[in-house]
Design an enzyme around this catalytic site. Structure first.
Site, short mmCIF file in Angstrom:
data_model
loop_
_atom_site.label_atom_id
_atom_site.label_comp_id
_atom_site.label_asym_id
_atom_site.label_seq_id
_atom_site.Cartn_x
_atom_site.Cartn_y
_atom_site.Cartn_z
N HIS A 181 0.84 -1.20 0.00
CA HIS A 181 0.00 0.00 0.00
C HIS A 181 0.87 1.25 0.00
O HIS A 181 2.11 1.15 0.06
CB HIS A 181 -0.90 0.02 1.24
CG HIS A 181 -0.12 0.23 2.50
ND1 HIS A 181 0.35 -0.80 3.28
CD2 HIS A 181 0.30 1.37 3.14
CE1 HIS A 181 1.01 -0.33 4.32
NE2 HIS A 181 1.00 0.99 4.26
N HIS A 190 -5.74 -1.51 3.93
CA HIS A 190 -5.67 -0.29 3.12
C HIS A 190 -4.83 -0.56 1.88
O HIS A 190 -3.88 -1.32 1.91
CB HIS A 190 -5.15 0.94 3.87
CG HIS A 190 -3.81 0.79 4.53
ND1 HIS A 190 -3.25 -0.40 4.87
CD2 HIS A 190 -2.91 1.73 4.93
CE1 HIS A 190 -2.07 -0.21 5.45
NE2 HIS A 190 -1.84 1.06 5.49
N HIS A 247 4.93 7.40 2.27
CA HIS A 247 5.68 6.15 2.20
C HIS A 247 4.95 5.17 1.29
O HIS A 247 3.77 5.32 1.01
CB HIS A 247 5.86 5.52 3.60
CG HIS A 247 4.60 4.96 4.20
ND1 HIS A 247 3.80 5.65 5.07
CD2 HIS A 247 3.99 3.75 4.06
CE1 HIS A 247 2.78 4.92 5.44
NE2 HIS A 247 2.86 3.75 4.84
N HIS A 270 0.97 -0.02 14.55
CA HIS A 270 -0.01 1.06 14.33
C HIS A 270 -1.29 0.73 15.10
O HIS A 270 -1.74 -0.43 15.08
CB HIS A 270 -0.38 1.17 12.85
CG HIS A 270 0.74 1.53 11.93
ND1 HIS A 270 1.49 2.66 12.08
CD2 HIS A 270 1.21 0.91 10.83
CE1 HIS A 270 2.38 2.72 11.10
NE2 HIS A 270 2.25 1.67 10.33
N TYR A 330 9.11 1.83 9.69
CA TYR A 330 9.29 2.87 8.69
C TYR A 330 10.79 3.08 8.52
O TYR A 330 11.53 3.16 9.52
CB TYR A 330 8.70 4.21 9.16
CG TYR A 330 7.20 4.38 9.02
CD1 TYR A 330 6.42 3.57 8.21
CD2 TYR A 330 6.56 5.42 9.69
CE1 TYR A 330 5.05 3.76 8.10
CE2 TYR A 330 5.19 5.63 9.58
CZ TYR A 330 4.45 4.79 8.78
OH TYR A 330 3.09 4.99 8.68
N GLU A 354 8.11 1.24 4.04
CA GLU A 354 7.59 0.55 5.22
C GLU A 354 7.59 -0.95 4.97
O GLU A 354 7.37 -1.40 3.85
CB GLU A 354 6.14 1.01 5.51
CG GLU A 354 5.53 0.39 6.76
CD GLU A 354 4.07 0.76 7.02
OE1 GLU A 354 3.37 1.14 6.06
OE2 GLU A 354 3.63 0.67 8.18
#
Lengths: 309, 309, 309, 309
Positions: free
Chosen positions: A153, A202, A216, A248, A257, A267
């Site tokens: 993503h 996502h 990112h 997260h 990251y 990431e």
């Protein structure tokens, strides 16, 4: 069905030699093509070991940041459908020809309200994986470095998150799995949105910030163990870590990251939960954004909002 | 979009007290309702901690095996669409009324060529999760036992796998991510098929065997660590393990097969890879089925093909 | 202090080419020497990546089973101390000269009551590790296969477990961390004993069986994740798995038992708990031995007691 | 044998109610006694689930920092031996009586050159564990929060690391597994030392700083997965995390540093490697201390050197 997944992220790097070392040796991506762009820039194409299409990452020498994203649709006809919806949304759409991108078929191209270039296509050359499809082993015997299986993503910035969310919803059929809002009740002030068209938690997230910028792009890993090992390898390879290993709150993903040699943020991401359109959306309030982004530290580092490419 | 996911598995158990101990204390499901069926059988309804609909598992006292599966569609109109396709396939479809199943809306019901009862519905009472949706924690602070987050998939048997695969494809829009065939070339002799409509590596798998039987239904876990811990807890709770912890070659999933007190086979399942309709299908040949099913042992145990409910 | 650890396991293999493939490519041991024994047999010496002495595994062509074990003592003077205790126990002790084993100093040698050959030594050539000792990385960047860090322990058989336990206690200063007994009360009937001189949960275990036989020797891995990955690699490399991945009740270790190409049983082992001499001993009764050995299956397979080399 | 392990850490807390919540609910320690000290301070005694002695952590209300450490020796006679060595080192040793500490036998007490109080004892009331020692399960079925199995080690500060290292070596028989030095060659300037008497990678570490201060005391966890889960629970319980989850270069341990409600730094720690006295010592130079302490970040945070209790 519309958009099936983010097919490729095409980004700029300042120095291709350093970049190749990073993406091939540390991340363990497979180089599938090296060429020169029509503008005369060196380009290198990569895929993860568990991807079958020709490439998912394109590096182009000259600057930093994202050149464009490619979105793969399930059916040829979906291209026309997306085109119609994009025009209905007021976007200017141009046709993209087979060969505009090596090993990618024709499709459409438009600039989003966030000033990012999106390409939509159906056909890509399938080159398969090292384990094949006939009685396949569960992973290749000889992976390099982190051995990232696949692109996952991206997170981008825009001055107007709400409009971008609407565009992704109307044109791409995306829905927001998680959102950061100024209040729980008023969903008009959307500070950030995590959107998908499928069960990935996502495919594209959008937060407030300058137009056209890359926060990112992320590679999918199997689990927390792989995330920890990836961080170890980054240290061995002198890759600057931004934050992590951590989790997260938003998406529940486990993460590191880090930066490529040109300063683009990467990431590695694992976990999260299965997204479904009927799943009640997770809503975070701005006062809890620190916990939402970095669940353990519970506060943003300054780089999170300021380092973009 | 059609089928969004397997919404519920409704199974029979011989003794409800024992069954409750298993599904609530060992698996850690949340009981959401206890009632009596119209036929006078005790029923208990459960959901995993990360599910928001009213239930995903229904136990009904009296016998063993599967009563029926519920399939949730994304849009109300999808019910009619599935109905039309089912009729076109030659199936006899009846309407199901709101309240036929507690907290589940109206829809349709039909018997599959494999002699399993399928219900298709759009509406279910959303009761949410313990962590909620507002600045949610990443898991509940006090889980019981294995703490299974969600129902994942099921494996059933039929005398005619090919017809069942065709039905799932034509009526439900499923595609096969993996298949076991008598040869790589000839895909007509399909011995087993792993099918999905979304990015889950399988929602329903079908293998050759008697009509109408249940091989197992599975709960999703986070990772290999959770799978190992689940096996430890099963030992503490005297739950008979069929096999595992181990890995499947097919789906790459990490797994324990075990039995509920009535003899229905359960599974805890993690991993696998993201399914996409354009991903080249994995094809296994019958001579490699042992490795396909039990990647480490590389041979089936006798129970795999004979113990069904 | 007496015995510091098992320094080496010297075993026989029927075919050195196959054996090298197994120990070097699959297990990922580092070959440190290849030579010919005084008797004219090919020998290959190995160490794990996290071992600094010249070797921990010696393969010698010709037959199967264990030739001898080397036990490293902390101080030169410990050799004399062990010698005195061995003689006091009634064992026949011979002196071993520097060079009897390549890169190993002088010491003593004796045959145990179980008819295994033990060597005790203090000096070994330290060749270090790939990561070195100066600002070292946490593991080598390029491990092969399973990448086993170190030899861990072994399990042997004898007709008289009690005597062997007494010998290990009296001569080596070992204590039993876990035991299998015919009853909890009567500790005279010891069916198996897991013994150590340090905080490793066992360095040598002894169970009833024929004299002089090898049940398995084991390599230490980091965790359950490494154990699972090891099993995956064994499948890819066609290594026969005896059992696992699973857990032992005894020692709590997480494990795969497997066979080298000559039929010697190996193990990868992680976990367990820290042994201390004041920790109350875990005692297992014979009726629970299945659970003690294979915690998940809760019964021994036939091979456990019959396949020895 | 001398010192077997750190038996207890006795620390001060400002508020016992808050402290109990932290050590019992979040860390999951078992309270074994609550009493009032001779000075009239509330005290609470704890042990981890996998410890069998009466307590390993003592909280005493009033202030912060460490009151004293208890060191358990293997044999009664070891107390006299340590006493003699302590006196030879020039320390003032006093006898400690049975009952000076509840459930702890008699022994000796002295103040170290670093101005920490050390007690040495042999006898403690064994109260066992929840799983027992007869056919025991591998962990208790109902753990609370992090469920820390055991106290592991501590890090203290002193103005003169070299003298403290010499004391631990001469009096306790400890050896340094890892060291931070101003140069690789000159080992006289020791900035920090990680010391042990057994196979734990450290039982006590000493770095430069004020006399008599506590940097942290640590609990042992099983693996990286447990470390990550511990961090998640800390967030849920509003426990301030100092750093982590991350890895130490020194010891290779995987870690979270966090603070109890009084400001004492705790750690959860897993991994590391087995220490042996013949293992070549890892030596870190001051310029690499960031990587040595925080392997992923590769730089110390300011708190590491300034926040002490």
């Amino acid at each position: 069905m519309g958009i099936m997944r983010m097919g490729y992220a095409h980004v700029r790097v300042t120095d291709m030699t350093e970049a190749k070392n990073h993406y091939a040796s540390t991340l363990g991506l497979y180089e599938t093509l090296e060429d020169t762009s029509p503008e005369g820039n060196k380009r290198v194409f990569y895929k993860g070991w568990d991807e079958w299409d020709h490439h998912s990452v394109v590096l182009e020498e000259g600057g930093v940041g994202v050149v464009k994203y490619g979105w793969k649709v399930e059916h040829e006809a979906d291209i026309d459908d997306v085109e119609a919806k994009a025009k209905a949304f007021g976007l200017t759409v141009e046709r993209m020809s087979k060969g505009d991108n090596p090993e990618i078929g024709d499709g459409i191209r438009f600039v989003t309200p966030s000033e990012h270039v999106f390409e939509v296509y159906h056909q890509a050359t399938a080159i398969g994986t090292e384990v094949g499809t006939h009685n396949p082993e569960v992973f290749p015997r000889h992976l390099v470095g982190i051995g990232a299986p696949a692109l996952d993503h991206s997170l981008i910035t825009t001055e107007d998150v709400g409009t971008m969310e609407r565009m992704l919803s109307d044109v791409f059929g995306f829905y927001a799995t998680e959102r950061v809002q100024t209040s729980l009740e008023d969903d008009h002030e959307c500070v950030g949105t995590w959107m998908t068209s499928n069960n990935q938690i996502h495919q594209l997230a959008v937060i407030g910030g300058p137009q056209g910028k890359l926060h990112h792009f992320a590679f999918r890993l199997d689990d927390w163990n792989s995330v920890g090992r990836a961080a170890d390898l980054m240290t061995m390879d002198d890759v600057p870590i931004d934050i992590g290993p951590t989790r997260h709150g938003i998406t529940r993903g486990q993460t590191v990251y880090f930066f490529d040699p040109s300063g683009n943020r990467n990431e590695v991401f694992s976990g999260g939960y299965l997204a479904f359109p009927d799943r009640p959306r997770h809503v975070w309030t701005v006062d809890q954004i620190g916990k939402g982004i970095f669940y353990h530290d519970r506060e943003l580092n300054e780089r999170f909002t300021t380092v973009l490419t």
